[in-house]
Design an enzyme around this catalytic site. Structure first.
Site, short mmCIF file in Angstrom:
data_model
loop_
_atom_site.label_atom_id
_atom_site.label_comp_id
_atom_site.label_asym_id
_atom_site.label_seq_id
_atom_site.Cartn_x
_atom_site.Cartn_y
_atom_site.Cartn_z
N GLY A 1 -4.10 -12.62 -3.88
CA GLY A 1 -3.20 -11.47 -3.72
C GLY A 1 -1.95 -11.57 -4.57
N ASP B 1 2.48 2.02 -3.02
CA ASP B 1 2.70 2.43 -4.43
C ASP B 1 1.78 3.55 -4.88
OD1 ASP B 1 0.44 0.79 -4.50
OD2 ASP B 1 1.06 -0.31 -6.29
N GLY C 1 -7.87 -14.25 -6.26
CA GLY C 1 -8.14 -13.74 -4.91
C GLY C 1 -7.05 -14.05 -3.90
N HIS D 1 0.83 -1.21 0.00
CA HIS D 1 0.00 0.00 0.00
C HIS D 1 0.87 1.26 0.00
CE1 HIS D 1 -3.97 -1.85 0.35
NE2 HIS D 1 -3.35 -2.79 1.03
N TYR E 1 -10.26 -1.00 -0.41
CA TYR E 1 -8.96 -0.58 -0.95
C TYR E 1 -9.02 0.90 -1.34
CZ TYR E 1 -4.85 -0.44 -4.00
OH TYR E 1 -3.64 -0.11 -4.58
N ASP F 1 1.68 -3.89 -9.39
CA ASP F 1 1.38 -5.22 -9.95
C ASP F 1 1.68 -5.27 -11.44
OD1 ASP F 1 0.43 -5.32 -7.41
OD2 ASP F 1 -1.66 -5.68 -7.95
C1 GLA Z 1 -2.95 -4.28 -4.85
C2 GLA Z 1 -2.76 -3.11 -5.82
C3 GLA Z 1 -1.33 -2.60 -5.80
C4 GLA Z 1 -0.85 -2.34 -4.38
C5 GLA Z 1 -1.17 -3.53 -3.47
C6 GLA Z 1 -0.86 -3.25 -2.03
O1 GLA Z 1 -2.23 -5.38 -5.28
O2 GLA Z 1 -3.09 -3.49 -7.13
O3 GLA Z 1 -1.22 -1.45 -6.59
O4 GLA Z 1 -1.39 -1.15 -3.86
O5 GLA Z 1 -2.53 -3.93 -3.55
O6 GLA Z 1 0.49 -3.02 -1.86
#
Ligand code: GLA
Length: 382
Positions: free
Chosen positions: A122, A36, A120, A34, A220, A170
């Site tokens: 992550g 970025d 899902g 969190h 989010y 990502d």
């Molecule tokens: C998700 C978002 C990313 C980042 C992460 C948390 O994967 O797509 O951009 O913010 O959560 O680090």
């Protein structure tokens, strides 16, 4: 799925001419969560799980797409009003639209795709899908869009066609991934460096809680709004602060009375996490994995207590890691379910995995899934 397998399925659906095949990976993230969308650092790496797509231009103005794993088809045009109904197809549509918005050419094509990134968990199956098509369309239409912009096409797809106001991590990791290396990215300047990652004597393993909480995307977006509110309040005192990346705890405390208690906690986490990524890169340069692990635990604590994106299952997995003497462990990715990432000494590995499976099942009724991490290459043509 192999190249030949996806070609075979493609040909069964769309006829015998041979398509091109492209692939892009999901990602892990060692630390920097969190951060970025706060102009700060992240430390991801691409993994050996991803999306594979067969594509052939069809000379029309329609896209015909087949989602192999869902056994679903979609057909859509390329104008803004042509957005398809199926969620999965909106990702492909979004990538087409975002390419066109950047001056790229996109026409009709036939495509079949499949993936092995657990949904899902992550590990960013959606970025893998976006990067696959952003990269492929760029090559097929000779658009010459650079790799940063390909990542941004995926990110904008999330913003404008999926509704998640995500950062760039990502999609960046999926496009830029390199086998054997993690990537430290400064999301403010987009400067990045590859860090060969081969922690001798340790393994990196993901434990997937297999829970995914509803409303994760609105939660989010809410986290992001909190960070932006805190940064705005701080910038009234310090005009140089654009993102929380630029702020210190002293600055945050100065603005404390002007923001909600919740926004304060979120910002506190981000400011501390920014420092942790710097500490981890220094530790990695010295091969000091004990410090890396310690910082991972601190991140988990922050994500659970301040950022509040953990859940019972993930906290339990984190506690188990501590109990078994695992070097580092934390919730990975956006949170609200998904995986923990664990840095485990080789000698402890079997005992930890076996114990975690058993104890997690006793409490939650099912075993966590276990994924060994293999750091792999980014978007490519096969
Ligand atoms: C998700 C978002 C990313 C980042 C992460 C948390 O994967 O797509 O951009 O913010 O959560 O680090």
């Amino acid at each position: 799925m192999t190249k030949n397998e996806i070609i075979k399925i493609f040909q069964e659906k769309f006829g015998n001419e041979t398509p091109e095949v492209y692939a892009s990976p999901g990602r892990i993230n060692l630390i920097g969560e969190h951060t970025d969308y706060n102009g700060s650092f992240v430390f991801p790496g691409a993994i050996d799980k991803g999306m594979i797509a067969a594509i052939r231009l069809n000379g029309t103005d329609k896209v015909r797409a087949y989602a192999v794993d869902l056994k679903e088809s979609a057909e859509f045009g390329l104008n803004e009003t042509d957005a398809p109904k199926q969620n999965w197809a909106r990702y492909i549509f979004g990538v087409c639209r975002e390419t066109i918005k950047r001056g790229g050419k996109v026409g009709g094509f036939d495509t079949a795709f499949s993936g092995d990134v657990p949904l899902g968990a992550g590990m960013s199956s959606s970025a893998a899908l976006e990067s696959t098509y952003a990269f492929a369309l760029n090559e097929l239409y000779h658009n010459n869009i650079d790799k940063f912009e390909l990542a941004r096409i995926g990110q904008s797809t999330e913003h404008n066609y999926v509704g998640v106001k995500c950062g760039i991590m990502d999609q960046f990791a999926s496009v830029f991934g390199k086998a054997g290396s993690l990537i430290r990215l400064d999301t403010k300047t987009m400067e990045f460096a590859y860090f060969p990652f081969n922690p001798k004597g340790y393994k990196l393993v993901l434990l997937d809680s297999v829970v995914k909480h509803e409303l994760a995307s609105s939660a989010y977006n809410k986290r992001r709004e909190s960070c932006e509110a805190a940064a705005r309040a701080i910038s009234k005192h310090h005009s140089e602060v654009k993102f929380l990346r630029d702020a210190s705890m002293d600055m945050l405390n100065e603005a404390k009375s002007e923001i909600s208690a919740e926004d304060y906690k979120r910002a506190e986490y981000v400011i501390e996490e920014t420092q942790r990524v710097i500490d981890v890169s220094n530790a990695l340069e010295k091969g000091d994995y004990e410090t890396v692990g310690k910082k991972m635990y601190e991140t988990h604590h922050g994500m659970s207590k301040l950022y509040e994106v953990s859940c019972d299952e993930l906290d339990f997995l984190n506690d188990l890691a501590k109990k078994y003497g695992v070097t580092g462990s934390r919730v990975m990715g956006g949170g609200f379910g998904g995986c923990t990432i664990n840095l485990v000494k080789d000698g402890l590995y079997d005992q930890f995995i076996e114990g975690a499976k058993k104890e997690f099942k006793a409490k939650f009724g099912h075993e966590p899934k276990v994924y060994d991490v293999v750091i792999s290459d980014g978007s490519r043509k096969l």
